[in-house]
Design an enzyme around this catalytic site. Sequence first.
Site, PDB file in Angstrom:
ATOM      1  N   GLU A   1      90.392  46.506  48.720  1.00  0.00           N
ATOM      2  CA  GLU A   1      89.135  46.519  47.642  1.00  0.00           C
ATOM      3  C   GLU A   1      89.484  46.385  46.395  1.00  0.00           C
ATOM      4  O   GLU A   1      89.091  45.843  45.603  1.00  0.00           O
ATOM      5  CB  GLU A   1      88.494  47.632  48.164  1.00  0.00           C
ATOM      6  CG  GLU A   1      87.861  47.740  49.408  1.00  0.00           C
ATOM      7  CD  GLU A   1      86.820  46.412  49.685  1.00  0.00           C
ATOM      8  OE1 GLU A   1      86.315  46.039  48.914  1.00  0.00           O
ATOM      9  OE2 GLU A   1      87.055  45.988  50.858  1.00  0.00           O
TER      10      GLU A   1
ATOM     11  N   TRP B   1      89.850  43.169  45.301  1.00  0.00           N
ATOM     12  CA  TRP B   1      88.715  42.283  45.132  1.00  0.00           C
ATOM     13  C   TRP B   1      88.314  42.380  43.703  1.00  0.00           C
ATOM     14  O   TRP B   1      87.875  41.574  42.961  1.00  0.00           O
ATOM     15  CB  TRP B   1      87.469  42.930  45.749  1.00  0.00           C
ATOM     16  CG  TRP B   1      87.420  42.122  47.132  1.00  0.00           C
ATOM     17  CD1 TRP B   1      87.641  42.872  48.399  1.00  0.00           C
ATOM     18  CD2 TRP B   1      86.737  40.931  47.471  1.00  0.00           C
ATOM     19  NE1 TRP B   1      87.155  41.759  49.365  1.00  0.00           N
ATOM     20  CE2 TRP B   1      87.064  40.544  48.811  1.00  0.00           C
ATOM     21  CE3 TRP B   1      86.119  39.684  46.482  1.00  0.00           C
ATOM     22  CZ2 TRP B   1      86.391  39.369  49.386  1.00  0.00           C
ATOM     23  CZ3 TRP B   1      85.590  38.655  47.150  1.00  0.00           C
ATOM     24  CH2 TRP B   1      85.978  38.611  48.542  1.00  0.00           C
TER      25      TRP B   1
ATOM     26  N   TRP C   1      64.511  28.468  41.813  1.00  0.00           N
ATOM     27  CA  TRP C   1      64.100  29.938  41.673  1.00  0.00           C
ATOM     28  C   TRP C   1      62.562  30.129  41.398  1.00  0.00           C
ATOM     29  O   TRP C   1      61.664  29.232  41.165  1.00  0.00           O
ATOM     30  CB  TRP C   1      64.861  30.732  40.611  1.00  0.00           C
ATOM     31  CG  TRP C   1      66.322  30.554  41.055  1.00  0.00           C
ATOM     32  CD1 TRP C   1      67.151  29.748  40.133  1.00  0.00           C
ATOM     33  CD2 TRP C   1      67.011  31.238  41.816  1.00  0.00           C
ATOM     34  NE1 TRP C   1      68.524  29.872  40.618  1.00  0.00           N
ATOM     35  CE2 TRP C   1      68.619  30.821  41.855  1.00  0.00           C
ATOM     36  CE3 TRP C   1      66.952  32.065  42.945  1.00  0.00           C
ATOM     37  CZ2 TRP C   1      69.650  31.233  42.648  1.00  0.00           C
ATOM     38  CZ3 TRP C   1      67.922  32.618  43.879  1.00  0.00           C
ATOM     39  CH2 TRP C   1      69.216  32.215  43.631  1.00  0.00           C
TER      40      TRP C   1
ATOM     41  N   ASN D   1      78.120  50.401  47.712  1.00  0.00           N
ATOM     42  CA  ASN D   1      78.322  48.873  47.632  1.00  0.00           C
ATOM     43  C   ASN D   1      77.683  48.063  48.748  1.00  0.00           C
ATOM     44  O   ASN D   1      77.018  46.995  48.372  1.00  0.00           O
ATOM     45  CB  ASN D   1      79.704  48.527  48.047  1.00  0.00           C
ATOM     46  CG  ASN D   1      80.244  47.160  48.199  1.00  0.00           C
ATOM     47  OD1 ASN D   1      80.028  46.156  47.145  1.00  0.00           O
ATOM     48  ND2 ASN D   1      80.658  46.671  49.431  1.00  0.00           N
TER      49      ASN D   1
ATOM     50  N   TRP E   1      69.633  35.347  40.758  1.00  0.00           N
ATOM     51  CA  TRP E   1      70.701  36.363  40.571  1.00  0.00           C
ATOM     52  C   TRP E   1      71.005  36.637  38.935  1.00  0.00           C
ATOM     53  O   TRP E   1      71.352  38.022  38.978  1.00  0.00           O
ATOM     54  CB  TRP E   1      72.009  35.650  41.323  1.00  0.00           C
ATOM     55  CG  TRP E   1      72.483  34.573  40.450  1.00  0.00           C
ATOM     56  CD1 TRP E   1      72.566  33.607  40.857  1.00  0.00           C
ATOM     57  CD2 TRP E   1      73.409  34.878  39.617  1.00  0.00           C
ATOM     58  NE1 TRP E   1      73.176  32.574  39.958  1.00  0.00           N
ATOM     59  CE2 TRP E   1      74.076  33.338  39.253  1.00  0.00           C
ATOM     60  CE3 TRP E   1      74.259  35.792  38.518  1.00  0.00           C
ATOM     61  CZ2 TRP E   1      74.858  32.979  38.134  1.00  0.00           C
ATOM     62  CZ3 TRP E   1      75.255  35.282  37.691  1.00  0.00           C
ATOM     63  CH2 TRP E   1      75.536  34.232  37.647  1.00  0.00           C
TER      64      TRP E   1
ATOM     65  N   TRP F   1      77.550  39.201  42.198  1.00  0.00           N
ATOM     66  CA  TRP F   1      76.042  38.599  42.226  1.00  0.00           C
ATOM     67  C   TRP F   1      76.053  37.293  42.685  1.00  0.00           C
ATOM     68  O   TRP F   1      75.650  36.889  43.598  1.00  0.00           O
ATOM     69  CB  TRP F   1      75.413  38.797  40.855  1.00  0.00           C
ATOM     70  CG  TRP F   1      74.594  40.018  40.566  1.00  0.00           C
ATOM     71  CD1 TRP F   1      75.187  41.185  40.384  1.00  0.00           C
ATOM     72  CD2 TRP F   1      73.364  40.554  41.280  1.00  0.00           C
ATOM     73  NE1 TRP F   1      74.422  42.418  40.270  1.00  0.00           N
ATOM     74  CE2 TRP F   1      73.100  41.657  41.022  1.00  0.00           C
ATOM     75  CE3 TRP F   1      72.479  39.725  42.118  1.00  0.00           C
ATOM     76  CZ2 TRP F   1      71.866  42.583  41.423  1.00  0.00           C
ATOM     77  CZ3 TRP F   1      71.351  40.445  42.460  1.00  0.00           C
ATOM     78  CH2 TRP F   1      71.133  41.592  41.992  1.00  0.00           C
TER      79      TRP F   1
HETATM   80  C1  LIG Z   1      75.523  42.931  43.572  1.00  0.00           C
HETATM   81  C2  LIG Z   1      76.914  43.672  43.348  1.00  0.00           C
HETATM   82  C3  LIG Z   1      77.240  44.297  42.018  1.00  0.00           C
HETATM   83  C4  LIG Z   1      78.328  44.847  41.583  1.00  0.00           C
HETATM   84  N1  LIG Z   1      78.704  45.007  40.309  1.00  0.00           N
HETATM   85  C5  LIG Z   1      79.605  45.867  40.297  1.00  0.00           C
HETATM   86  C6  LIG Z   1      79.971  46.235  38.994  1.00  0.00           C
HETATM   87  O1  LIG Z   1      79.233  46.107  38.019  1.00  0.00           O
HETATM   88  N2  LIG Z   1      81.198  46.906  38.884  1.00  0.00           N
HETATM   89  C7  LIG Z   1      82.047  47.320  39.601  1.00  0.00           C
HETATM   90  O2  LIG Z   1      83.179  47.939  39.666  1.00  0.00           O
HETATM   91  N3  LIG Z   1      81.924  46.893  40.895  1.00  0.00           N
HETATM   92  C8  LIG Z   1      80.682  46.065  41.309  1.00  0.00           C
HETATM   93  N4  LIG Z   1      80.455  45.774  42.613  1.00  0.00           N
HETATM   94  C9  LIG Z   1      81.363  46.108  43.531  1.00  0.00           C
HETATM   95  C10 LIG Z   1      81.395  47.360  44.345  1.00  0.00           C
HETATM   96  O3  LIG Z   1      80.054  47.605  44.681  1.00  0.00           O
HETATM   97  C11 LIG Z   1      81.820  48.466  43.501  1.00  0.00           C
HETATM   98  O4  LIG Z   1      83.087  48.144  43.083  1.00  0.00           O
HETATM   99  C12 LIG Z   1      81.827  49.709  44.262  1.00  0.00           C
HETATM  100  O5  LIG Z   1      80.565  50.056  44.986  1.00  0.00           O
HETATM  101  C13 LIG Z   1      82.361  51.014  43.674  1.00  0.00           C
HETATM  102  O6  LIG Z   1      82.478  52.024  44.570  1.00  0.00           O
HETATM  103  P1  LIG Z   1      83.871  52.840  44.728  1.00  0.00           P
HETATM  104  O7  LIG Z   1      84.428  53.192  43.543  1.00  0.00           O
HETATM  105  O8  LIG Z   1      83.383  53.987  45.640  1.00  0.00           O
HETATM  106  O9  LIG Z   1      84.473  51.803  45.396  1.00  0.00           O
HETATM  107  P2  LIG Z   1      85.579  51.971  46.781  1.00  0.00           P
HETATM  108  O10 LIG Z   1      85.245  51.353  47.742  1.00  0.00           O
HETATM  109  O11 LIG Z   1      86.118  53.053  46.848  1.00  0.00           O
HETATM  110  O12 LIG Z   1      86.589  50.922  46.229  1.00  0.00           O
HETATM  111  C14 LIG Z   1      87.803  51.075  45.189  1.00  0.00           C
HETATM  112  C15 LIG Z   1      87.627  50.132  43.788  1.00  0.00           C
HETATM  113  O13 LIG Z   1      87.972  48.966  44.185  1.00  0.00           O
HETATM  114  C16 LIG Z   1      86.969  47.989  43.394  1.00  0.00           C
HETATM  115  N5  LIG Z   1      85.910  47.268  44.410  1.00  0.00           N
HETATM  116  C17 LIG Z   1      85.492  47.782  45.717  1.00  0.00           C
HETATM  117  N6  LIG Z   1      84.565  46.870  46.111  1.00  0.00           N
HETATM  118  C18 LIG Z   1      84.699  45.883  45.423  1.00  0.00           C
HETATM  119  C19 LIG Z   1      84.044  44.494  45.508  1.00  0.00           C
HETATM  120  N7  LIG Z   1      83.345  44.246  46.322  1.00  0.00           N
HETATM  121  N8  LIG Z   1      84.263  43.828  44.334  1.00  0.00           N
HETATM  122  C20 LIG Z   1      85.187  43.933  43.284  1.00  0.00           C
HETATM  123  N9  LIG Z   1      85.756  45.210  43.433  1.00  0.00           N
HETATM  124  C21 LIG Z   1      85.681  46.015  44.345  1.00  0.00           C
HETATM  125  C22 LIG Z   1      86.347  48.908  42.506  1.00  0.00           C
HETATM  126  O14 LIG Z   1      87.091  49.024  41.349  1.00  0.00           O
HETATM  127  C23 LIG Z   1      86.395  50.249  43.240  1.00  0.00           C
HETATM  128  O15 LIG Z   1      86.438  51.213  42.431  1.00  0.00           O
HETATM  129  C24 LIG Z   1      79.124  45.053  42.785  1.00  0.00           C
HETATM  130  C25 LIG Z   1      78.682  44.935  44.147  1.00  0.00           C
HETATM  131  C26 LIG Z   1      77.748  43.884  44.222  1.00  0.00           C
HETATM  132  C27 LIG Z   1      77.247  43.726  45.765  1.00  0.00           C
END
Ligand SMILES: Cc1cc2nc3c(=O)[nH]c(=O)nc-3n(C[C@H](O)[C@H](O)[C@H](O)COP(=O)(O)OP(=O)(O)OC[C@H]3O[C@@H](n4cnc5c(N)ncnc54)[C@H](O)[C@@H]3O)c2cc1C
Length: 475
Positions: free
Chosen positions: A273, A276, A304, A339, A357, A380
């Site tokens: 993650e 990602w 759209w 997420n 979006w 997005w």
């Molecule tokens: C529509 C949409 C918008 C989003 N906008 C953002 C945003 O503005 N900022 C943001 O940091 N994340 C964003 N995310 C990705 C993700 O939702 C969040 O990073 C995650 O929910 C953060 O929670 P956590 O720290 O508990 O994640 P954990 O699951 O604990 O993951 C650890 C770290 O990995 C990274 N990470 C995890 N999942 C993703 C992912 N899918 N994509 C990229 N990095 C990820 C984050 O830095 C996160 O803190 C978005 C996802 C979606 C679907």
Amino acid sequence: MASPSLYWLRNDLRLTDNAALTAAAAQGPVIFLYVLDDETPGDRRLGGASRWWLHKSLEALSAKVPLVLRRGAADKVIAAMLKESGATSVHFTRDYAPWSGDLERRVKVVAETAGASCHRYGGFLLHEPEAIRNGSGEPYKVYTPFSKACFAAGEPKPLKPVPKFRAYDGQLKSDTLADWTLLPTKPDWAKGMAAHWTPGEAGAAQRLRDFIADGLEFYADERDRPDRDVTSRLSPYLRFGEISPAQCWHAVRAAQVAAGGKLDRAAEKFLKEVLWREFSYHLLHHWPTLPEKPFRPEFAAFPWSENAKALSAWQKGRTGYPIVDAGMRELWVTGIMHNRVRMIAASFLIKDLLIPWQEGERWFWDTLVDADIGNNAASWQWVAGCGADAAPYFRIFNPVLQGEKFDPAGAYVKKWLPELAHLPDEFVHRPWEAPALVLKAAGVELGKNYPHPVVDHGKARDRALEAFKVIKGSA
Ligand SMILES: Cc1cc2nc3c(=O)[nH]c(=O)nc-3n(C[C@H](O)[C@H](O)[C@H](O)COP(=O)(O)OP(=O)(O)OC[C@H]3O[C@@H](n4cnc5c(N)ncnc54)[C@H](O)[C@@H]3O)c2cc1C
């Protein structure tokens, strides 16, 4: 006496594992400069929730080091600061926003014009975008080979301890944090955020410890469950650099080793993650229009629809689909959304409501405490089907089935939608199907204290697939 060195703080609001600060400290007494630059990013100035977070984070940091706060275009402020202080070196952490490359070049010019050396360091990412390339030397557009290349590049460098530094004690004018009015006042919509978060480096370190102690072992199996609190919630700390990705990586690896194999799956999942995030930033670096334009250009012709009323219902968490509404209310109160629910809510906006979006991306930009130019844009686009390695457009989330799968007892929905708290579990994700007597007993009056669905999902799905046909030939 050594001349001062100017450390320009950016998205690296921490003292540990900070190469820029370490180098500045080795050079001479350190000027800790933070610039609130609302000019350079144009209409991408920080959103409301980010401004709240920034205030709290700078407040926490100012308890440890004397901050000099200035407002304006960063290159101009740095030029003035070099003149005022006589600093002979400038140090900063690299940033990857679309406007940052040019800004960093301008800073180098002003530094050299003033006779100071200028030094840029990594740390916001694990790997520089130039370092991870495919066999043909091109940037990756697909996540899995990208992540394999990152793993193959080896473990991150050992962490840098907090350096010994002497803070510059000459007189330099500084704004006060209050001057910047980063906090909301009337109304104070940030009360829920204050109850939920401890911004700053110490808060980040505590969050990481808590996650490793309580969340990591469940992470692989339950990270998609919004009703379970097992994800790290480190995203805003990573966003503002209050913790480095390398710190997260090494801590999780250490826990994995200590667990003697029991945490292998969880640790791998978590590190993937984090990659990602890395992938999003590498994409952003190579395709800087990512926040505004579809990565797959054929989506520019997507038909759209304009629907201000539906957009407002989505923003307020009043679509009539409980899992979507719970997510949007969680976002409004805490500045964060799980997420899985982000994916469902985003899919609903884009596919059920056919709203571009970019509208959702902008709303998240303003309301998320982790609003992040790379992750937000890439995510997005991923949901919309127009991003690199995105979910195919025609895979349309059913908000009822998603709710039932990932929030089976409706605990998440009931937490954020107290008006549905007394509904039996079987109806919590589909209240419109509950018999009148059941609704009455639960105190739910559809159309009064909870809305009817703004669209019928089945029909909306057909409409979305029909709209997709317009670009399908080229998509
Ligand atoms: C529509 C949409 C918008 C989003 N906008 C953002 C945003 O503005 N900022 C943001 O940091 N994340 C964003 N995310 C990705 C993700 O939702 C969040 O990073 C995650 O929910 C953060 O929670 P956590 O720290 O508990 O994640 P954990 O699951 O604990 O993951 C650890 C770290 O990995 C990274 N990470 C995890 N999942 C993703 C992912 N899918 N994509 C990229 N990095 C990820 C984050 O830095 C996160 O803190 C978005 C996802 C979606 C679907």
